[in-house]
Design a protein around this motif. Structure first.
Motif, PDB file in Angstrom:
ATOM      1  N   GLU A 316     -54.682 -85.126  29.047  1.00 50.97           N
ATOM      2  CA  GLU A 316     -53.432 -84.690  29.671  1.00 50.97           C
ATOM      3  C   GLU A 316     -53.592 -83.339  30.351  1.00 50.97           C
ATOM      4  O   GLU A 316     -53.065 -83.113  31.448  1.00 50.97           O
ATOM      5  CB  GLU A 316     -52.317 -84.643  28.629  1.00 50.97           C
ATOM      6  CG  GLU A 316     -50.951 -84.366  29.239  1.00 50.97           C
ATOM      7  CD  GLU A 316     -49.833 -84.405  28.218  1.00 50.97           C
ATOM      8  OE1 GLU A 316     -48.662 -84.266  28.634  1.00 50.97           O
ATOM      9  OE2 GLU A 316     -50.113 -84.571  27.011  1.00 50.97           O
ATOM     10  N   SER A 380     -45.210 -87.589  35.578  1.00 49.88           N
ATOM     11  CA  SER A 380     -44.712 -88.313  34.407  1.00 49.88           C
ATOM     12  C   SER A 380     -45.702 -88.189  33.252  1.00 49.88           C
ATOM     13  O   SER A 380     -46.901 -88.437  33.425  1.00 49.88           O
ATOM     14  CB  SER A 380     -44.510 -89.786  34.761  1.00 49.88           C
ATOM     15  OG  SER A 380     -44.291 -90.559  33.609  1.00 49.88           O
ATOM     16  N   ARG A 381     -45.209 -87.810  32.089  1.00 46.74           N
ATOM     17  CA  ARG A 381     -46.082 -87.704  30.920  1.00 46.74           C
ATOM     18  C   ARG A 381     -46.613 -89.079  30.525  1.00 46.74           C
ATOM     19  O   ARG A 381     -47.724 -89.188  30.006  1.00 46.74           O
ATOM     20  CB  ARG A 381     -45.329 -87.068  29.745  1.00 46.74           C
ATOM     21  CG  ARG A 381     -46.246 -86.730  28.573  1.00 46.74           C
ATOM     22  CD  ARG A 381     -45.519 -85.981  27.471  1.00 46.74           C
ATOM     23  NE  ARG A 381     -46.471 -85.521  26.469  1.00 46.74           N
ATOM     24  CZ  ARG A 381     -46.906 -86.270  25.462  1.00 46.74           C
ATOM     25  NH1 ARG A 381     -46.467 -87.517  25.344  1.00 46.74           N
ATOM     26  NH2 ARG A 381     -47.763 -85.788  24.590  1.00 46.74           N
ATOM     27  N   ARG A 382     -45.847 -90.107  30.782  1.00 49.29           N
ATOM     28  CA  ARG A 382     -46.321 -91.456  30.463  1.00 49.29           C
ATOM     29  C   ARG A 382     -47.565 -91.790  31.284  1.00 49.29           C
ATOM     30  O   ARG A 382     -48.497 -92.423  30.781  1.00 49.29           O
ATOM     31  CB  ARG A 382     -45.208 -92.465  30.742  1.00 49.29           C
ATOM     32  CG  ARG A 382     -45.595 -93.900  30.442  1.00 49.29           C
ATOM     33  CD  ARG A 382     -44.418 -94.839  30.631  1.00 49.29           C
ATOM     34  NE  ARG A 382     -43.346 -94.536  29.702  1.00 49.29           N
ATOM     35  CZ  ARG A 382     -42.200 -95.223  29.656  1.00 49.29           C
ATOM     36  NH1 ARG A 382     -41.993 -96.226  30.504  1.00 49.29           N
ATOM     37  NH2 ARG A 382     -41.273 -94.886  28.772  1.00 49.29           N
ATOM     38  N   ALA A 383     -47.603 -91.344  32.519  1.00 48.92           N
ATOM     39  CA  ALA A 383     -48.785 -91.579  33.354  1.00 48.92           C
ATOM     40  C   ALA A 383     -49.952 -90.718  32.897  1.00 48.92           C
ATOM     41  O   ALA A 383     -51.105 -91.163  32.889  1.00 48.92           O
ATOM     42  CB  ALA A 383     -48.459 -91.296  34.822  1.00 48.92           C
ATOM     43  N   ARG A 384     -49.646 -89.470  32.498  1.00 50.92           N
ATOM     44  CA  ARG A 384     -50.722 -88.566  32.069  1.00 50.92           C
ATOM     45  C   ARG A 384     -51.355 -88.998  30.760  1.00 50.92           C
ATOM     46  O   ARG A 384     -52.464 -88.555  30.436  1.00 50.92           O
ATOM     47  CB  ARG A 384     -50.190 -87.136  31.931  1.00 50.92           C
ATOM     48  CG  ARG A 384     -49.752 -86.487  33.222  1.00 50.92           C
ATOM     49  CD  ARG A 384     -49.625 -84.980  33.057  1.00 50.92           C
ATOM     50  NE  ARG A 384     -48.735 -84.607  31.980  1.00 50.92           N
ATOM     51  CZ  ARG A 384     -47.436 -84.378  32.110  1.00 50.92           C
ATOM     52  NH1 ARG A 384     -46.863 -84.516  33.305  1.00 50.92           N
ATOM     53  NH2 ARG A 384     -46.691 -84.011  31.092  1.00 50.92           N
ATOM     54  N   THR A 385     -50.686 -89.813  29.990  1.00 49.79           N
ATOM     55  CA  THR A 385     -51.230 -90.267  28.708  1.00 49.79           C
ATOM     56  C   THR A 385     -51.661 -91.732  28.745  1.00 49.79           C
ATOM     57  O   THR A 385     -51.978 -92.301  27.704  1.00 49.79           O
ATOM     58  CB  THR A 385     -50.185 -90.068  27.593  1.00 49.79           C
ATOM     59  OG1 THR A 385     -48.955 -90.716  27.974  1.00 49.79           O
ATOM     60  CG2 THR A 385     -49.916 -88.593  27.349  1.00 49.79           C
ATOM     61  N   ASN A 386     -51.670 -92.318  29.920  1.00 44.80           N
ATOM     62  CA  ASN A 386     -52.157 -93.685  30.092  1.00 44.80           C
ATOM     63  C   ASN A 386     -53.627 -93.616  30.497  1.00 44.80           C
ATOM     64  O   ASN A 386     -53.956 -93.235  31.627  1.00 44.80           O
ATOM     65  CB  ASN A 386     -51.323 -94.412  31.157  1.00 44.80           C
ATOM     66  CG  ASN A 386     -51.668 -95.879  31.255  1.00 44.80           C
ATOM     67  OD1 ASN A 386     -52.832 -96.261  31.266  1.00 44.80           O
ATOM     68  ND2 ASN A 386     -50.649 -96.721  31.340  1.00 44.80           N
TER      69      ASN A 386
END
Length: 473
Positions: A316, A380-386
């Motif tokens: 991240e 988006s944090r969801r993208a950074r943790t995918n």
């Protein structure tokens, strides 16, 4: 009296951690997963080099990379016997793939120095898990980059003419040429990066020396460890040397790619003569460098089960750096467009029109898609943790940064000031073979490095365990 040893030289065994110790370690799962001790960290990292059997996937990947290296050798032999006419270079586009690939590889190497030097000076502990292979990536990228100016000479055996060597005829290099500046900047950068990488390896080489059972490996690691015993005086000198080299390497991050940008910005060619190029090139180099670190880190943590050491916190943070530098690069694109309109220079205006509507416009639109639009997902944090998305995005950014250099070089040179100097450019199969061969060399060196050297710093990962324990005492 014997000198006292550093406390990290006597780690407890991996199975000796108590439940209370694991509970304490669980307080900071960001930079290292909970439950690890000095012994478990050492066993995990050294096991990749010393005890694990080489996986079949390693042999397959190495074989593919080696095949591409052989392609590079064939292209070099063809070049030496035929000349650089085998490439697509022509009169308006004199350097073409050579300068494109040179700048691209130099940019990739920047993240290693940034992670090693600047983050060390800023006391960022999340660098400890990724700095080792990032530094190695820097050295391998510089090795790939250095081949393109050398091969472009046509007579590469005369490369020493670039240095101010004593000679009776008084023939010296043209020091007003930024290509000569590149020689000094890149060679200094490679030297300092090599020293930084090797100094950091010394404690780990001693660990490998003490743990290996192979006599030849013990002798080799022992020579490279240079008599390291883990004494307090050794650790003191090690930390001093690391800080001095970090202080020396920090300005290199800025200066090297600034000098590389001078290859373009000191010229009067439309699209090149711009004051934004030095900071814009530095930001782009860090952008592509961190993208390549992600490209390496994600498969590495999966192949060797290193999710405990290269955690989502690391991925991240690297995604955030990519987002920040990507915004700076986007600003550079906007600045070029704005200045072409604001200045009223008809040549700059025509170049802008060529980028949007010319024969190479599809490269420019792909560049915008890869370097500006796609990275906006990282807000988006969801993208950074995918993990899968990050890996795909790192490949997209690396492609976009290569397209950026293509746009800067080819579109600017194919439309010069006079229509009589206009032309077109198309790469030949030898251009693509040379570039693919350097990628093979880069990947092959990475495979060898992971197999014979600790890809993660043992000593610095022990420090994370020690700091975690001290924080909870």
């Amino acid at each position: 009296m014997a000198e006292p040893r550093h406390p990290l030289q006597h780690p407890p065994e991996a199975g000796g951690a108590t439940a209370a110790h694991r509970e304490l370690l669980a307080g900071t799962p960001d930079v290292i997963a909970p439950g690890h001790t000095f012994g478990s960290v050492t066993d995990k990292i050294t096991g990749i080099v010393l005890t694990h059997r080489t996986p079949v996937g390693w042999f397959m990947g190495f074989a593919i990379a080696f095949l591409f290296l052989m392609i590079l050798n064939v292209t070099i032999i063809k070049l030496l016997f035929t000349g650089i006419g085998i490439w697509g270079n022509n009169i308006p586009v004199g350097w073409a793939f050579d300068i494109i690939n040179f700048v691209w590889w130099i940019g990739i190497g920047h993240a290693g120095t940034l992670i090693s030097a600047i983050l060390l000076l800023l006391n960022q502990s999340w660098r400890n898990s990724i700095n080792r292979f990032a530094e190695a990536m820097t050295l391998f990228a510089v090795a790939c980059a250095g081949q393109f100016p050398l091969l472009h000479l046509g007579r590469p055996w005369l490369f020493y003419w670039l240095f101010p060597y004593p000679n009776t005829m008084g023939v010296q290099p043209q020091f007003r040429s930024p290509l000569v500046w590149d020689v000094f900047a890149v060679s200094t950068y490679a030297t300092v990066s090599l020293l930084f990488w090797f100094v950091g390896l010394v404690p780990d080489l001693a660990t490998l020396r003490d743990r290996t059972r192979n006599r030849w490996a013990k002798a080799t690691y022992g020579i490279l460890a240079m008599g390291w015993r883990g004494a307090a005086s050794h650790w003191q000198k090690y930390e001093t040397a690391s800080l001095l080299l970090a202080g020396l390497a920090t300005p290199l991050v800025i200066s090297v790619h600034t000098v590389v940008s001078f290859d373009f910005t000191v010229a009067i060619v439309p699209g090149w003569h711009s004051t934004i190029f030095p900071p814009y090139f530095v930001a782009g180099a860090i952008y592509s460098g961190f993208a390549m670190v992600l490209t390496i880190a994600i498969p590495l943590r999966k192949a060797y089960d290193l999710e405990d050491f290269i955690t989502m916190h690391h991925l991240e943070n690297m995604a955030k750096v990519m987002l920040a530098t990507g915004l700076i690069v986007a600003y550079g694109y906007f600045y070029e467009y704005f200045m072409s309109i604001y200045s009223g220079n008809k040549f700059d205006l025509y170049l802008t029109q060529m980028r949007f509507h010319g024969p190479y416009s599809h490269f420019y639109y792909m560049l915008i898609l890869c370097n500006i639009l796609t990275p906006q997902l990282l807000w988006s944090r969801r993208a950074r943790t995918n993990v899968a998305l990050l890996f795909a995005m790192s490949l997209v950014v690396n492609l976009g940064m290569w397209l950026e250099r293509f746009v800067i070089v080819v579109i600017s040179l194919t439309r010069d000031f006079m229509p009589s100097a206009w032309g077109r450019y198309s790469a030949t199969v030898w251009d693509y073979a040379t570039f693919a061969g350097t990628i093979g060399l880069f990947v092959m060196l990475l495979f060898l490095f992971v197999r014979v050297m600790p890809a993660i710093s043992i000593a610095e990962m022990r420090e994370l365990v020690a700091e975690t324990s001290e924080d909870h005492e």
